[in-house]
Design an enzyme around this catalytic site. Structure first.
Site, mmCIF file in Angstrom:
data_model
loop_
_atom_site.group_PDB
_atom_site.id
_atom_site.type_symbol
_atom_site.label_atom_id
_atom_site.label_comp_id
_atom_site.label_asym_id
_atom_site.label_seq_id
_atom_site.Cartn_x
_atom_site.Cartn_y
_atom_site.Cartn_z
ATOM 1 N N HIS A 211 -3.873 -17.106 -4.645
ATOM 2 C CA HIS A 211 -4.761 -16.230 -3.883
ATOM 3 C C HIS A 211 -6.054 -16.922 -3.456
ATOM 4 O O HIS A 211 -6.877 -16.305 -2.789
ATOM 5 C CB HIS A 211 -5.079 -14.989 -4.728
ATOM 6 C CG HIS A 211 -5.842 -15.358 -5.963
ATOM 7 N ND1 HIS A 211 -5.235 -15.909 -7.067
ATOM 8 C CD2 HIS A 211 -7.156 -15.311 -6.252
ATOM 9 C CE1 HIS A 211 -6.152 -16.170 -7.984
ATOM 10 N NE2 HIS A 211 -7.336 -15.812 -7.513
ATOM 11 N N ASP A 212 -6.256 -18.169 -3.864
ATOM 12 C CA ASP A 212 -7.456 -18.918 -3.467
ATOM 13 C C ASP A 212 -7.142 -20.004 -2.442
ATOM 14 O O ASP A 212 -8.035 -20.758 -2.046
ATOM 15 C CB ASP A 212 -8.075 -19.621 -4.685
ATOM 16 C CG ASP A 212 -8.608 -18.654 -5.720
ATOM 17 O OD1 ASP A 212 -9.074 -17.569 -5.336
ATOM 18 O OD2 ASP A 212 -8.550 -18.988 -6.920
ATOM 19 N N ASP B 258 -3.741 4.098 2.556
ATOM 20 C CA ASP B 258 -5.210 4.076 2.698
ATOM 21 C C ASP B 258 -5.730 2.691 3.086
ATOM 22 O O ASP B 258 -6.925 2.471 3.189
ATOM 23 C CB ASP B 258 -5.891 4.576 1.407
ATOM 24 C CG ASP B 258 -5.664 3.647 0.232
ATOM 25 O OD1 ASP B 258 -4.908 2.659 0.366
ATOM 26 O OD2 ASP B 258 -6.245 3.894 -0.850
ATOM 27 N N ASP C 91 -1.777 -1.147 -3.898
ATOM 28 C CA ASP C 91 -1.995 -0.468 -5.180
ATOM 29 C C ASP C 91 -0.782 -0.668 -6.087
ATOM 30 O O ASP C 91 0.231 -1.231 -5.671
ATOM 31 C CB ASP C 91 -2.268 1.026 -4.934
ATOM 32 C CG ASP C 91 -1.253 1.616 -3.975
ATOM 33 O OD1 ASP C 91 -0.058 1.436 -4.232
ATOM 34 O OD2 ASP C 91 -1.651 2.221 -2.951
ATOM 35 N N ASP D 181 -4.512 -11.056 -15.600
ATOM 36 C CA ASP D 181 -5.579 -12.025 -15.422
ATOM 37 C C ASP D 181 -6.678 -11.733 -16.440
ATOM 38 O O ASP D 181 -7.153 -10.596 -16.521
ATOM 39 C CB ASP D 181 -6.154 -11.866 -14.005
ATOM 40 C CG ASP D 181 -6.366 -13.192 -13.322
ATOM 41 O OD1 ASP D 181 -7.169 -13.976 -13.848
ATOM 42 O OD2 ASP D 181 -5.749 -13.424 -12.268
ATOM 43 N N GLU E 263 -6.537 -21.555 -15.978
ATOM 44 C CA GLU E 263 -6.976 -22.192 -14.739
ATOM 45 C C GLU E 263 -7.998 -23.241 -15.151
ATOM 46 O O GLU E 263 -9.125 -22.908 -15.521
ATOM 47 C CB GLU E 263 -7.609 -21.166 -13.791
ATOM 48 C CG GLU E 263 -7.965 -21.774 -12.441
ATOM 49 C CD GLU E 263 -8.892 -20.900 -11.597
ATOM 50 O OE1 GLU E 263 -8.936 -21.083 -10.379
ATOM 51 O OE2 GLU E 263 -9.593 -20.042 -12.153
ATOM 52 N N ASP F 85 0.856 -1.185 0.000
ATOM 53 C CA ASP F 85 0.000 0.000 0.000
ATOM 54 C C ASP F 85 0.895 1.239 0.000
ATOM 55 O O ASP F 85 1.548 1.529 0.994
ATOM 56 C CB ASP F 85 -0.860 -0.087 1.276
ATOM 57 C CG ASP F 85 -1.658 1.174 1.536
ATOM 58 O OD1 ASP F 85 -1.754 2.012 0.627
ATOM 59 O OD2 ASP F 85 -2.202 1.290 2.662
ATOM 60 N N ASP G 158 -8.704 -17.027 -16.098
ATOM 61 C CA ASP G 158 -9.536 -17.429 -14.971
ATOM 62 C C ASP G 158 -10.573 -18.479 -15.389
ATOM 63 O O ASP G 158 -11.225 -18.332 -16.437
ATOM 64 C CB ASP G 158 -10.269 -16.170 -14.465
ATOM 65 C CG ASP G 158 -10.952 -16.375 -13.139
ATOM 66 O OD1 ASP G 158 -10.251 -16.728 -12.185
ATOM 67 O OD2 ASP G 158 -12.174 -16.165 -13.062
HETATM 68 C C1 GLC Z 1 -10.971 -18.194 -9.991
HETATM 69 C C2 GLC Z 1 -10.181 -17.175 -9.207
HETATM 70 C C3 GLC Z 1 -10.936 -16.844 -7.961
HETATM 71 C C4 GLC Z 1 -12.264 -16.260 -8.347
HETATM 72 C C5 GLC Z 1 -13.035 -17.206 -9.266
HETATM 73 C C6 GLC Z 1 -14.176 -16.499 -9.937
HETATM 74 O O1 GLC Z 1 -11.050 -19.418 -9.370
HETATM 75 O O2 GLC Z 1 -8.890 -17.652 -8.958
HETATM 76 O O3 GLC Z 1 -10.239 -15.976 -7.114
HETATM 77 O O4 GLC Z 1 -13.026 -16.013 -7.208
HETATM 78 O O5 GLC Z 1 -12.219 -17.678 -10.311
HETATM 79 O O6 GLC Z 1 -13.693 -15.521 -10.807
#
Ligand code: GLC
Length: 517
Positions: free
Chosen positions: A306-307, A22, A26, A95, A235, A18, A193
């Site tokens: 991130h998941d 805030d 970013d 992404d 993915e 950051d 994605d």
């Molecule tokens: C993918 C992303 C995830 C998102 C989902 C819907 O699995 O990695 O973070 O919530 O798609 O877009």
């Protein structure tokens, strides 16, 4: 694109750095850490969505594919960032969220305004739900009734994430144009994605993905002259030994590689407290090594994103052996055959974060789970969310132990584990990751060589990498360590303990040897 040398680092910008205090990460923050990434040694980054978005799913609900969100710093900062990454020899992939948009995207606003609107067919509308599909985030049916037009639209994820209708050729052209827009700006590729959901089989109760036109659609996107050389990783939850050649075969015009999830989906129910068995995780990884090597493609190597929860908490020991297990897991990510993807914070051994109140969570999936599963006690639900929830990966990176304003409750172990502290320690996870990366870069056997399993049992995993007359052997000890029947022979390149005994691996010990042929 040549993939042998690539080492990716995933940046979730809202939670990375950051720059203006805030409480939201970013792109200026990302810019300020280019030197840090350079020092670590990675040479490619995947930046998760930073486009205009109402942030129902932290940017995976895109409201404008061609605009960088103002909260992130806007278009200009992005261009500066891209240029600087390139000046430092770091490739950048974005992404591409193409299965769905935000319900605030202009296309959807038009689409739901009336049945005759030209954008109606951009989304999937039905008079009655053709199946019982459920939203992947909980919250019930994936079909939402729209009062105004008296029809249902499909949202595989949150209600605010309507699925695009890929059967409509105009939609496919629009997404191609988005891809070209970013390629023209100079990005090096895309992480796509939930790509295997763009073709669906509505008659099939389990058919929300991997449909009959999937490969045709992917080829339309990436099989074009303009897209031939960009890097693409899909993915693909449906990727398996049978179809991976279709996704990634050299002659296919589809993807460079895929993210497959066998090694991370070990339990039927996502939110669970079961400690995964490392042997099983390594078996799944080794199986993908075999499959992809046989057909000559590179798979992805990753234990976090991130998941996912933090790997050291999930697969290792995040207390007594935090350093050892974090570095051994680093070895699994960086020394097998394929393209490594590190996730921000993994390089300092960040653990899961522990919270005792649901207000410390933000992720729509965890919140739905907490709200819906009332047959399970509150404490148990929280324990499961702490263990498996996606917010573990989304708390702001603790650069120091100082006060941190944050959009999401800060990482609970920030005083004990943070970047500044880790880098100053003798047993620094960062320093070990740096060495792992340096070894990967220096040794062709690791970046390009063949892979073979030497041993895999309840106590350890040993594999070799070979390239011409080089041979490197990697030993990974599991939680109890292992007795081996052979001595280590050769030059020790890496060891995450100060010493080693001849025929023994200590808990989570990683030993990398340049072996005699
Ligand atoms: C993918 C992303 C995830 C998102 C989902 C819907 O699995 O990695 O973070 O919530 O798609 O877009």
């Amino acid at each position: 694109m040549r993939t042998d040398d690539l080492i990716f680092y995933e940046i979730y910008p809202k939670s990375f750095c950051d720059s203006d205090g805030d409480g939201f990460g970013d792109l200026e923050g990302v810019r300020s850490k280019i030197g840090y990434l350079k020092d670590l040694g990675v040479n490619a980054v995947w930046i998760t969505p930073c486009f205009e978005s109402p942030n129902v799913d932290n940017g995976y609900d895109v409201a404008n594919y061609r605009k960088i969100s103002e909260a992130m710093g806007g278009d200009e900062v992005f261009e500066k960032l891209l240029k600087e990454f390139h000046e430092h020899g770091i490739k950048v992939i974005l992404d591409l969220v193409a299965n769905h948009t935000s319900d605030q995207h202009e296309w959807f606003l038009q689409s739901k305004s009336g049945k005759d609107n030209p954008y109606r067919e951009y989304y999937i509308w039905r008079q009655t739900p053709p199946n019982g599909w459920k939203s992947a985030f909980g919250g019930g049916s994936a079909w939402e009734f729209d009062e105004r037009t008296q029809e249902y639209y499909l949202h595989s994820y949150a209600v605010e994430q309507p699925d695009l209708n890929w059967e409509n050729e105009t939609v496919r052209k629009e997404i191609c144009a988005v891809v070209d827009f970013w390629l023209d700006k100079g990005v090096d590729g895309f992480r796509c994605d939930v790509l295997d959901q763009i073709s669906k089989v509505f008659e099939d109760e389990n058919g929300n993905g991997n449909g009959p036109r999937l490969h045709e659609y992917i080829r339309e996107l990436f099989g074009r002259e303009k897209t031939k050389t960009c890097f693409t990783v899909g993915e693909c939850w449906a990727a398996n030994g049978e179809n991976v050649r279709l996704f990634c075969g050299k002659d296919r015009g589809e993807l460079t590689t895929v993210f497959a999830f066998d090694h991370l989906c070990l339990e039927k129910e996502k939110f669970n407290l079961k400690k995964p068995c490392l042997r099983e995780v390594c078996e799944k990884m080794a199986n993908w090594q075999r499959i992809t090597q046989e057909i000559g493609v590179k798979n992805t190597l990753f234990l976090e994103n991130h998941d996912q929860p933090r790997s050291v908490s999930r697969f290792g020991n995040d207390n007594e052996y935090r350093y050892e297990s974090a570095t051994m897991l680093g070895g699994l990510t960086l020394l097998q055959r394929g393209i490594p993807f590190l996730f921000q914070g993994q390089e300092i051994g960040l653990t899961n974060s522990y919270h005792t109140d649901i207000s410390a969570f933000n992720d729509v999936e965890s919140l739905n789970y907490y709200q819906e599963r009332t047959e399970i006690s509150k404490a148990e639900r929280l324990a499961r969310i702490n263990a498996m929830g996606r917010d573990n990966a989304r708390r702001l990176i603790p650069w120091t132990d100082g006060e941190q304003r944050s959009w999401l409750a800060p990482y609970s172990r920030k005083n004990e584990i943070n970047v500044e502290k880790d880098r100053a320690e003798e047993k620094s996870v960062f320093a070990f990751y740096k060495r792992l990366i340096a070894v990967r870069k220096a040794e062709r056997a690791i970046s390009q060589g063949e892979f073979a399993v030497l041993d895999l049992d309840d106590a350890h995993y040993a594999f070799e990498r070979r390239c011409e007359d080089e041979r490197i052997v990697v030993y990974c000890g599991f939680e109890k360590g292992a007795q081996l029947d052979k001595k280590f022979e050769g030059e020790i390149l890496l060891n995450n303990y100060a010493d080693f005994s001849e025929k023994e691996l200590l808990p989570y010990q990683l030993i990398v040897i340049r072996a005699k042929q």
